[in-house]
Design a protein around this motif. Sequence first.
Motif, PDB file in Angstrom:
ATOM      1  N   LEU A 228      -9.771  14.021  -8.705  1.00  0.00           N
ATOM      2  CA  LEU A 228      -9.396  14.501 -10.035  1.00  0.00           C
ATOM      3  C   LEU A 228      -9.942  13.606 -11.137  1.00  0.00           C
ATOM      4  O   LEU A 228     -10.080  12.395 -10.965  1.00  0.00           O
ATOM      5  N   ASP A 229     -10.234  14.198 -12.270  1.00  0.00           N
ATOM      6  CA  ASP A 229     -10.588  13.447 -13.468  1.00  0.00           C
ATOM      7  C   ASP A 229      -9.391  12.575 -13.840  1.00  0.00           C
ATOM      8  O   ASP A 229      -8.240  12.964 -13.627  1.00  0.00           O
ATOM      9  N   LEU A 230      -9.637  11.389 -14.387  1.00  0.00           N
ATOM     10  CA  LEU A 230      -8.545  10.480 -14.748  1.00  0.00           C
ATOM     11  C   LEU A 230      -7.526  11.118 -15.683  1.00  0.00           C
ATOM     12  O   LEU A 230      -6.350  10.788 -15.642  1.00  0.00           O
ATOM     13  N   THR A 231      -7.952  12.026 -16.523  1.00  0.00           N
ATOM     14  CA  THR A 231      -7.015  12.665 -17.453  1.00  0.00           C
ATOM     15  C   THR A 231      -6.037  13.596 -16.741  1.00  0.00           C
ATOM     16  O   THR A 231      -5.017  13.965 -17.303  1.00  0.00           O
ATOM     17  N   LEU A 232      -6.339  13.961 -15.504  1.00  0.00           N
ATOM     18  CA  LEU A 232      -5.470  14.851 -14.731  1.00  0.00           C
ATOM     19  C   LEU A 232      -4.758  14.135 -13.589  1.00  0.00           C
ATOM     20  O   LEU A 232      -3.838  14.686 -12.993  1.00  0.00           O
ATOM     21  N   ASN A 233      -5.185  12.940 -13.275  1.00  0.00           N
ATOM     22  CA  ASN A 233      -4.646  12.220 -12.132  1.00  0.00           C
ATOM     23  C   ASN A 233      -3.384  11.449 -12.512  1.00  0.00           C
ATOM     24  O   ASN A 233      -3.085  11.255 -13.685  1.00  0.00           O
TER      25      ASN A 233
ATOM     26  N   GLY B 142       0.795  -1.230   0.000  1.00  0.00           N
ATOM     27  CA  GLY B 142       0.000   0.000   0.000  1.00  0.00           C
ATOM     28  C   GLY B 142       0.819   1.268   0.000  1.00  0.00           C
ATOM     29  O   GLY B 142       0.398   2.274   0.564  1.00  0.00           O
ATOM     30  N   ALA B 143       1.968   1.238  -0.656  1.00  0.00           N
ATOM     31  CA  ALA B 143       2.826   2.427  -0.672  1.00  0.00           C
ATOM     32  C   ALA B 143       2.428   3.429  -1.752  1.00  0.00           C
ATOM     33  O   ALA B 143       2.789   4.596  -1.661  1.00  0.00           O
ATOM     34  N   LEU B 144       1.705   2.977  -2.762  1.00  0.00           N
ATOM     35  CA  LEU B 144       1.308   3.860  -3.864  1.00  0.00           C
ATOM     36  C   LEU B 144      -0.160   4.252  -3.742  1.00  0.00           C
ATOM     37  O   LEU B 144      -0.969   3.509  -3.194  1.00  0.00           O
ATOM     38  N   ALA B 145      -0.488   5.407  -4.268  1.00  0.00           N
ATOM     39  CA  ALA B 145      -1.867   5.897  -4.291  1.00  0.00           C
ATOM     40  C   ALA B 145      -2.018   6.819  -5.489  1.00  0.00           C
ATOM     41  O   ALA B 145      -1.032   7.189  -6.135  1.00  0.00           O
ATOM     42  N   MET B 146      -3.226   7.209  -5.750  1.00  0.00           N
ATOM     43  CA  MET B 146      -3.456   8.214  -6.784  1.00  0.00           C
ATOM     44  C   MET B 146      -3.293   9.588  -6.144  1.00  0.00           C
ATOM     45  O   MET B 146      -3.582   9.769  -4.958  1.00  0.00           O
ATOM     46  N   ALA B 147      -2.822  10.547  -6.924  1.00  0.00           N
ATOM     47  CA  ALA B 147      -2.531  11.882  -6.396  1.00  0.00           C
ATOM     48  C   ALA B 147      -3.756  12.501  -5.733  1.00  0.00           C
ATOM     49  O   ALA B 147      -3.663  13.064  -4.646  1.00  0.00           O
TER      50      ALA B 147
END
Length: 138
Positions: free
Chosen positions: A102-107, A93-98
């Motif tokens: 946010l819309d997927l095109t910006l995340n 669980g070290a990674l996540a979305m920013a």
Amino acid sequence: MGHVITDRCVGCGVCLAMCPVGAVSGDKNGPHAVNRQLCIDCGTCGRVCTKGAVEDGAGRGVARVKPSLWERPVIDMGACYACENCVAACPVGALAMADEALDLTLNYAVLAEAKRCVSCNWCVTACQFDAISMEGTA
């Protein structure tokens, strides 16, 4: 193929404490072992072993490396398509979305919990867009 703890093990328990998936077992001051069915082949047990008692699946000794010097994923935000494959693949669980809002095109993916990262390389393997590389911290 999994890692193996050899007879050089003194039972200090560091590998037991550090294994992210609980694949190491053993009693204090006694020999420890890796359950190869649970092992995710990340090498954490070997990188923390003070006695050089861990070998990889090919029988090569795993060198001790301070956790502060372990490689960590570096994400190229421009190449990331926010597919979340790396987030799902990370066993600790070290990674996540920013920003989930946010819309997927910006995340994009981020290393949200650097201290959790065990340098397993699964995020690199899971990324279909070559947006992740592993780099040392030294």
